[in-house]
Enzyme design. Structure first.
Site, PDB file in Angstrom:
ATOM      1  N   HIS A 193       8.597  -0.339  -0.541  1.00 42.88           N
ATOM      2  CA  HIS A 193       7.506   0.383   0.136  1.00 42.88           C
ATOM      3  C   HIS A 193       6.165  -0.187  -0.314  1.00 42.88           C
ATOM      4  CE1 HIS A 193       6.298   4.444   2.025  1.00 42.88           C
ATOM      5  NE2 HIS A 193       5.266   3.613   2.068  1.00 42.88           N
TER       6      HIS A 193
ATOM      7  N   HIS B 160       2.337  -1.905   1.135  1.00 42.09           N
ATOM      8  CA  HIS B 160       1.374  -2.208   2.201  1.00 42.09           C
ATOM      9  C   HIS B 160       0.560  -3.420   1.760  1.00 42.09           C
ATOM     10  CE1 HIS B 160       2.028   1.735   4.244  1.00 42.09           C
ATOM     11  NE2 HIS B 160       2.259   2.141   3.004  1.00 42.09           N
TER      12      HIS B 160
ATOM     13  N   ARG C 196      -1.294  -5.319   3.704  1.00 42.93           N
ATOM     14  CA  ARG C 196      -2.522  -5.450   4.492  1.00 42.93           C
ATOM     15  C   ARG C 196      -2.679  -6.839   5.133  1.00 42.93           C
ATOM     16  NH1 ARG C 196      -2.601   0.004   4.380  1.00 42.93           N
ATOM     17  NH2 ARG C 196      -3.432   0.895   2.457  1.00 42.93           N
TER      18      ARG C 196
ATOM     19  N   HIS D 241       8.538   8.432   7.160  1.00 44.98           N
ATOM     20  CA  HIS D 241       7.489   9.212   6.501  1.00 44.98           C
ATOM     21  C   HIS D 241       7.647  10.639   7.005  1.00 44.98           C
ATOM     22  CE1 HIS D 241       3.121   9.755   5.092  1.00 44.98           C
ATOM     23  NE2 HIS D 241       3.483  10.922   5.604  1.00 44.98           N
TER      24      HIS D 241
ATOM     25  N   ASP E 189       4.982   2.534  -3.164  1.00 42.53           N
ATOM     26  CA  ASP E 189       4.072   2.874  -2.072  1.00 42.53           C
ATOM     27  C   ASP E 189       2.684   2.307  -2.365  1.00 42.53           C
ATOM     28  OD1 ASP E 189       2.907   3.806   0.225  1.00 42.53           O
ATOM     29  OD2 ASP E 189       3.029   5.934  -0.293  1.00 42.53           O
TER      30      ASP E 189
ATOM     31  N   HIS F  46      -6.867   0.305  -1.073  1.00 45.99           N
ATOM     32  CA  HIS F  46      -8.097   0.507  -0.314  1.00 45.99           C
ATOM     33  C   HIS F  46      -9.267   0.039  -1.170  1.00 45.99           C
ATOM     34  CE1 HIS F  46      -5.883   2.893   2.619  1.00 45.99           C
ATOM     35  NE2 HIS F  46      -5.396   3.618   1.634  1.00 45.99           N
TER      36      HIS F  46
ATOM     37  N   GLY G 233      -3.785   6.900  -0.660  1.00 44.36           N
ATOM     38  CA  GLY G 233      -2.903   5.870  -1.168  1.00 44.36           C
ATOM     39  C   GLY G 233      -3.470   5.258  -2.437  1.00 44.36           C
TER      40      GLY G 233
END
Length: 446
Positions: free
Chosen positions: A61, A63, A65, A182, A309, A313, A329
């Protein structure tokens, strides 16, 4: 025969337990695990000085980007963070800009990753609008799973369109891939947002993203799994009620798996209220009662996977004045393994459970062949750890572009000091040695 690399003087965690041995690596794979005197000659040797060698973590899991969100993270910075954290394979989530939702968008994402990634990367896709496209995304594109957000429409299918959702789940069964979910119910989120959404109080955010919203979505998807036979993998489960429903479904024979994050195991809602949005994720931190339930389910074998996860950001996006504009997040790739090793040192976790939920189970659930265990013929994806090294987490030193963490200042005991990907040393004592593009793309295989 002379092999590429020999790692000597190690404690190697194999499927049969820890053995004092070395590893011979050739052509990206482990060819022998044995005492040093029984290893073949090697072009290069590294003395691991009695350190522990674990299977490289498979983080299901993440991200990563890039593309239009490269200001938050890109494939190089994200996979450098992975290498620094002992993660040798990441599975990239599809809620990107542009969205990973079809064959062409998936291929383009893989092309960019090939140029930048330094660890192995596999990919989710969101469900496309056309059901027929599901087959092509897997068989021609190589996506190893689909991601379904029950909280909102991300992709071509509205989660509240029961008929189309059922068709998509049935098609996933046909192509033989799991569907990661989710689990927050969109309708309940809307209703509670109307009631509490005018407030800027973090307490009201927690009321919107409630235990009830998670439990309702879990139960809904479990019912669809009974109808369709879909292998459902629940992401970041946070509540006792949700995990109890999953446990009952497993006992009834449903093909269901689930994951929990370190932040849901370690951060109670009271800590979230104290430190604020830096620790805010969806679903958010829960009560100690829920945390205790997650730990019990981990020990009981109900929890299949621990995943970060990793959701980076900018610091500015985490400091928005309105709680509803804060990007939720946290970056987790560089903290997951140290936090879990600390739990082992503190007697709250054991090594067999750690390797099962971070390596062998992810490999099995997502059909990732030749990885997840240290054994002969498998790829040489491994992490060397110093189990007793103490230090404080310092997000300013992250390789991730996200220079913040709810764990800043936490003292941890246990540190990844070397990471090998496909037999190549990519991280050594916190220094990234690999060049962009040295990682591999892992695709679905039947």
């Amino acid at each position: 025969m002379t092999v590429d690399l020999a790692l000597k003087n190690a404690k190697v965690y194999t499927p049969y337990g820890v053995v004092e041995a070395g590893l011979a690596i050739d052509n990206e794979r482990i060819v022998k695990i044995a005492k040093h005197v029984n290893l073949p000659p090697a072009s290069k040797e590294i003395d691991l000085k009695d350190r522990l060698v674990l299977p490289g973590l498979i983080d299901v899991h993440v991200h990563l980007r890039d593309q239009e969100l490269a200001y938050k993270e890109d494939f190089f910075s994200g996979t450098a963070a992975a290498a620094n954290g002992g993660v040798t394979l990441t599975i990239d989530m599809p809620n990107n800009k542009p969205l990973t939702m079809g064959l062409e968008s998936l291929k383009e994402r893989m092309r960019i990753a090939e140029e930048k990634a330094i660890v192995n990367v596999a990919f989710y896709s969101a469900f496309p609008g056309e059901i027929e496209e599901i087959h092509r995304i897997v068989k021609m594109g190589g996506a190893i799973a689909f991601k379904l957000f029950m909280s909102q429409q991300i992709g071509g299918i509205n989660p509240e369109d029961e008929e189309k959702l059922t068709k998509a789940l049935k098609e996933a069964v046909k192509v033989g891939v799991p569907v990661a979910v989710h689990a927050e119910d969109a309708k309940l989120l809307r209703e509670k947002k109307m009631k509490y959404g005018e407030s800027e109080d973090l307490e009201d955010y927690l009321k919107v993203h409630s235990l009830e919203a998670e439990a309702e979505a879990v139960k809904h998807i479990l019912q669809l799994s009974r109808v369709t036979g879909t292998h459902v993998h629940f992401c970041h489960i946070s509540s006792s009620e949700g995990i109890e429903a999953i446990s009952a479904a497993k006992k009834s024979g449903l093909p269901v798996t689930c994951e929990v994050t370190p932040h849901h195991l370690l951060i109670p809602s009271q800590y979230l209220k104290r430190v604020g949005a830096v620790a805010l994720a969806d679903p958010p931190a829960r009560s100690q009662r829920d945390i205790d339930g997650l730990w019990k389910s981990l020990f009981d074998g109900v929890v299949d996977v621990l995943a970060s996860d990793h959701a980076p950001h900018t610091v500015e996006e985490k400091r928005e004045k309105s709680i509803w504009r804060v990007k939720t997040g946290i970056p987790g790739l560089e903290t997951m393994l140290p936090l879990l090793l600390t739990q082992i040192n503190d007697g709250h976790l054991d090594l067999p459970t750690l390797t099962k939920v971070t390596s062998s189970n992810p490999s099995r659930i997502f059909s990732i062949r030749g990885r997840g265990e240290l054994k002969e013929e498998n790829y040489a994806d491994l992490v060397v750890v110093e189990t007793k090294r103490e230090y404080k987490i310092d997000s300013s030193r992250f390789y991730s572009k996200a220079k913040y963490s709810p764990f800043d200042g936490w003292k941890v005991r246990g540190k990844p000091v070397k990471t090998f990907v496909n037999g190549h040393l990519v991280m050594d004592e916190g220094e990234i040695l690999a060049k962009p593009g040295s990682g591999g793309i892992v695709k679905w295989s039947s």
